[in-house]
Write a protein that holds these residues in place. Sequence first.
Motif, PDB file in Angstrom:
ATOM      1  N   LYS A 196      -3.556  16.213  -0.929  1.00 21.08           N
ATOM      2  CA  LYS A 196      -4.876  15.772  -1.358  1.00 21.08           C
ATOM      3  C   LYS A 196      -4.799  14.822  -2.548  1.00 21.08           C
ATOM      4  CE  LYS A 196      -7.073  20.096   0.142  1.00 21.08           C
ATOM      5  NZ  LYS A 196      -7.862  21.271  -0.296  1.00 21.08           N
ATOM      6  N   LYS A 197      -3.832  15.024  -3.448  1.00 17.64           N
ATOM      7  CA  LYS A 197      -3.780  14.220  -4.660  1.00 17.64           C
ATOM      8  C   LYS A 197      -3.492  12.749  -4.374  1.00 17.64           C
ATOM      9  CE  LYS A 197      -2.234  18.050  -7.583  1.00 17.64           C
ATOM     10  NZ  LYS A 197      -1.164  18.553  -8.483  1.00 17.64           N
ATOM     11  N   SER A 198      -2.915  12.459  -3.220  1.00 17.71           N
ATOM     12  CA  SER A 198      -2.617  11.063  -2.904  1.00 17.71           C
ATOM     13  C   SER A 198      -3.875  10.252  -2.634  1.00 17.71           C
ATOM     14  CB  SER A 198      -1.684  10.992  -1.692  1.00 17.71           C
ATOM     15  OG  SER A 198      -2.283  11.606  -0.567  1.00 17.71           O
ATOM     16  N   ALA A 199      -5.048  10.903  -2.568  1.00 13.23           N
ATOM     17  CA  ALA A 199      -6.288  10.155  -2.370  1.00 13.23           C
ATOM     18  C   ALA A 199      -6.683   9.384  -3.623  1.00 13.23           C
ATOM     19  CB  ALA A 199      -7.419  11.113  -1.969  1.00 13.23           C
ATOM     20  N   ILE A 200      -6.270   9.852  -4.802  1.00  7.46           N
ATOM     21  CA  ILE A 200      -6.697   9.206  -6.053  1.00  7.46           C
ATOM     22  C   ILE A 200      -6.132   7.793  -6.172  1.00  7.46           C
ATOM     23  CG2 ILE A 200      -6.630   9.387  -8.560  1.00  7.46           C
ATOM     24  CD1 ILE A 200      -6.629  12.421  -8.240  1.00  7.46           C
ATOM     25  N   PRO A 201      -4.817   7.574  -6.028  1.00  6.76           N
ATOM     26  CA  PRO A 201      -4.335   6.186  -6.128  1.00  6.76           C
ATOM     27  C   PRO A 201      -4.897   5.284  -5.038  1.00  6.76           C
ATOM     28  CG  PRO A 201      -2.569   7.654  -5.414  1.00  6.76           C
ATOM     29  CD  PRO A 201      -3.696   8.519  -5.887  1.00  6.76           C
ATOM     30  N   LEU A 202      -5.070   5.795  -3.810  1.00  7.16           N
ATOM     31  CA  LEU A 202      -5.660   4.980  -2.750  1.00  7.16           C
ATOM     32  C   LEU A 202      -7.102   4.602  -3.090  1.00  7.16           C
ATOM     33  CD1 LEU A 202      -4.393   6.633   0.553  1.00  7.16           C
ATOM     34  CD2 LEU A 202      -3.949   4.311  -0.214  1.00  7.16           C
ATOM     35  N   ALA A 203      -7.863   5.563  -3.643  1.00  6.72           N
ATOM     36  CA  ALA A 203      -9.246   5.272  -4.014  1.00  6.72           C
ATOM     37  C   ALA A 203      -9.305   4.270  -5.167  1.00  6.72           C
ATOM     38  CB  ALA A 203      -9.971   6.565  -4.387  1.00  6.72           C
ATOM     39  N   GLN A 204      -8.414   4.413  -6.147  1.00  6.91           N
ATOM     40  CA  GLN A 204      -8.399   3.472  -7.271  1.00  6.91           C
ATOM     41  C   GLN A 204      -8.030   2.066  -6.799  1.00  6.91           C
ATOM     42  OE1 GLN A 204      -9.245   4.359 -10.644  1.00  6.91           O
ATOM     43  NE2 GLN A 204      -9.452   2.136 -10.533  1.00  6.91           N
TER      44      GLN A 204
ATOM     45  N   VAL B  26       0.836  -1.209   0.000  1.00  2.00           N
ATOM     46  CA  VAL B  26       0.000   0.000   0.000  1.00  2.00           C
ATOM     47  C   VAL B  26       0.867   1.255   0.000  1.00  2.00           C
ATOM     48  CG1 VAL B  26      -1.774   1.264   1.292  1.00  2.00           C
ATOM     49  CG2 VAL B  26      -1.865  -1.230   1.159  1.00  2.00           C
ATOM     50  N   GLY B  27       2.001   1.189   0.686  1.00  2.00           N
ATOM     51  CA  GLY B  27       2.892   2.345   0.710  1.00  2.00           C
ATOM     52  C   GLY B  27       3.612   2.606  -0.595  1.00  2.00           C
ATOM     53  N   GLN B  28       3.613   1.646  -1.543  1.00  2.00           N
ATOM     54  CA  GLN B  28       4.298   1.816  -2.830  1.00  2.00           C
ATOM     55  C   GLN B  28       3.444   2.534  -3.864  1.00  2.00           C
ATOM     56  OE1 GLN B  28       5.438  -2.125  -4.033  1.00  2.00           O
ATOM     57  NE2 GLN B  28       6.876  -2.405  -2.324  1.00  2.00           N
ATOM     58  N   LEU B  29       2.218   2.888  -3.532  1.00  3.69           N
ATOM     59  CA  LEU B  29       1.316   3.497  -4.516  1.00  3.69           C
ATOM     60  C   LEU B  29       1.827   4.852  -4.986  1.00  3.69           C
ATOM     61  CD1 LEU B  29      -2.242   2.776  -3.095  1.00  3.69           C
ATOM     62  CD2 LEU B  29      -1.232   1.831  -5.164  1.00  3.69           C
ATOM     63  N   THR B  30       1.669   5.092  -6.287  1.00  4.16           N
ATOM     64  CA  THR B  30       1.902   6.407  -6.883  1.00  4.16           C
ATOM     65  C   THR B  30       0.706   6.736  -7.752  1.00  4.16           C
ATOM     66  OG1 THR B  30       3.060   5.481  -8.800  1.00  4.16           O
ATOM     67  CG2 THR B  30       4.400   6.043  -6.865  1.00  4.16           C
ATOM     68  N   ASN B  31       0.751   7.876  -8.388  1.00  2.00           N
ATOM     69  CA  ASN B  31      -0.367   8.296  -9.229  1.00  2.00           C
ATOM     70  C   ASN B  31      -0.237   7.756 -10.652  1.00  2.00           C
ATOM     71  OD1 ASN B  31      -2.801   9.521  -9.587  1.00  2.00           O
ATOM     72  ND2 ASN B  31      -2.007  11.593  -9.785  1.00  2.00           N
TER      73      ASN B  31
END
Length: 572
Positions: free
Chosen positions: A367-375, A312-317
Motif C-alpha cells: 500500500k505504501k507504494s501509492a504515495i510516490p506514485l500519487a506525488q 516510473v519504475g524508479q520511484l521510491t518513497n
Amino acid sequence: MRFAAPRSPSPSPTRSNRRHRSRSTFGVPSDSSSEDETNGSDSESPSSSEEEWLSSGTGVQTSKPRKQKSLAEQWLMEDTLASVRRRINHHDPYEEWEKETRQEAFRVARQKHAQDCVQQRNARDERRAQDDQRRAALHALELKEVESQLAAMNLQKQQEEATLRAQWQERDRQLWARIDAVIKKEEERLRVKQEEERKKREAEERVKREAEEKKRQEEERKRKEEEDKRKQKEKEEEEERTKLVAAQAQKERELAEAEARKALGHTTAFEDWKRARDTLRTLKAGPMKVVKQDKSLKSIWSAGRRAITPKVGQLTNDMDVIVRVSHEVVNILRPSAAHPPPVYLALLSSLAKAILMQAETEVTAEKKSAIPLAQLTVNLLMALDGFADIFWAKLCQRAGGWPVPIAVPPKDVDGTAFTPQTQRKAHGFRDSDELESIGDYTSRVTGILRVYFTVLVLPVNQPLDPLFRTPRYWSYFSRMLKDPHLLENPTAAQVMFTALDIGGLIACEVWGSQWTRLLALLFEGVTVGYHGMEGRLIGGKSPEGNASRTRLQLEVERIMTAASTMAVGFAS
C-alpha cells in the motif's frame, strides 16, 4: 477275457509272519498239490455257471462249442478269485497302525506349530512393548523440553495479552460510549422518521380517499348534462396548463442548478463519465491513429514511451527521487524541440497508462507504494498541459465507473448500445481469454483508486483540475451513498474502505460534524442496511462483500473513535 489281480507285497508285521504259498500258487501247480487242494476246498471251486461266465468273458453263452480249459488255467482263476475275496475281506492291523501313526504325527506337528506361533507372537509382542517403552521414554523427554519452552512462551504471551487486554478494554469502553451516543441519536432519528412516515401514510390515505371520492364524482359527472362535461373539460385544461407551468418551472430550476454547478466548478456523475469516454474516444480516433499510421511520428512516440516506463519504475518513497523523476519525465514530454501535438498527446496517454499499470502491480502488493506514485501524478498534473483529461480518461478505462463513481449505463455516451464484451471492457475488466474473477478485479481496482484518493488529499502548490481536488473526496462518498446499485456491489465496500484508510481522518478535519453524519449513514449501511432497507447491506451477500464490509465497518469505527478523541482534545 482274462482277469488277474496280482497280490501286492504288504509291510504289515502280521502279514509278514503268515505262511505263503509257493511261487507256483499264481502259476501252474503240481498235480499232487493241485489235486489235494482241489479236494480239500470244494466249496471254494467255481461252479459251472461261474466257469461259463469266465469262459465267455461277457457272461453270454454262445452257440459255439466251449473249449475245455486246462488245469493250470482253472487253478489260476481259482487263485485269483480267492485272492480277491481275501483282499476284500482282510483287516490289516498294520494299515490301521500306520493311519493312526500319521494322524498322531499330524496332531503333534500341528500342536508344535501352534506353540511355535504363540512363542513367535509373544516374542513380537515383547519386542514391540520394548520399542513402545523406548519411544515413550523418548517422547516423554521431548515432551518435557517442549513443555518447558511452551511454559516460557506462555508466560511471555500472558504478559503481552495482559497489556493488550488493558488497551483493548480502554478502547472498547470509549468505542461503546461513542456507539451508545450514535445509537441514541439514531433512535431519535428513527423515531422522527417513523413519525414522518405515519404522517405520510395518513396523508396518502387521505389522498386515496379523496381520489376515490373524485372517482365517484367523475362517475356521477358522466351522467350529468352537457354543462357538467364542459366544466370538466375546462378543469382538465386548467390542470394541463398547471402541469406545463410546473414542468417549465422544473426545467428552469434544473437549468439554474446546472449554471450554479458550472459557476462553482461542480459536475454530475454522468458529466464526469461522459468527459472520460469522450476524451478516450477522441484520443483513439485522433492522435493515436495519426501517430500509429505515420512511421516517423510512431518512432518518436515509441522512443518516448520506452524512456517513460523505466522512469516510473524508479520511484521510491524519497522526495528527492520523486522530484528528480518528475523533472526527467517532464523533459521527455517537453524537450527543447517540442513534439508534434499528436505525439505529445500519445505520450501523455502512455504516461498515464504507465502510472496506472504500476499502481496495479505495486500498490496491490504494497500500500505504501501509492504515495510516490500519487506525488508523481500531482507533479505531472501541475506541470503538463492536458494531462488531467487524459489521465482521467485512462483511469476510467482501467477502473470502469468506480473513479466517478457511477453505474456503467447500458449505452455509451454517444447512444451506442454496449455489447456484452464492450460493456465488460467499459466496467474495467481485463480483455483476455480467461475471465477476470471478482476478487482479482476488486484488488486491481482498489490499487488504482488508492493512488487516486492519495492524489485528492496531497497538498499542492497550485490548483489542480476539479477532478483531482480535495472536495472531490466528499463528492465521491455522497454519490456512492445515493446509488443503491453501486452499494450492493462487493467492490463498493472495498473501495470505500480504501478511501477511508487514506483520507478518513483528513476529512474529519476538513468537514467536521458533516463528515461525522456521513460516516453515521455509512455505518448504518454496513450494520443495518442502506437507505433504511433492513438486510440490504453494503457489499451484498457474497463472500468478498462480507470480508470487505467487515473491514469497512472497523475503519468507520476507528475514524469515529479518532474523531471523538480529537473533538475532546479541541474542547479541552
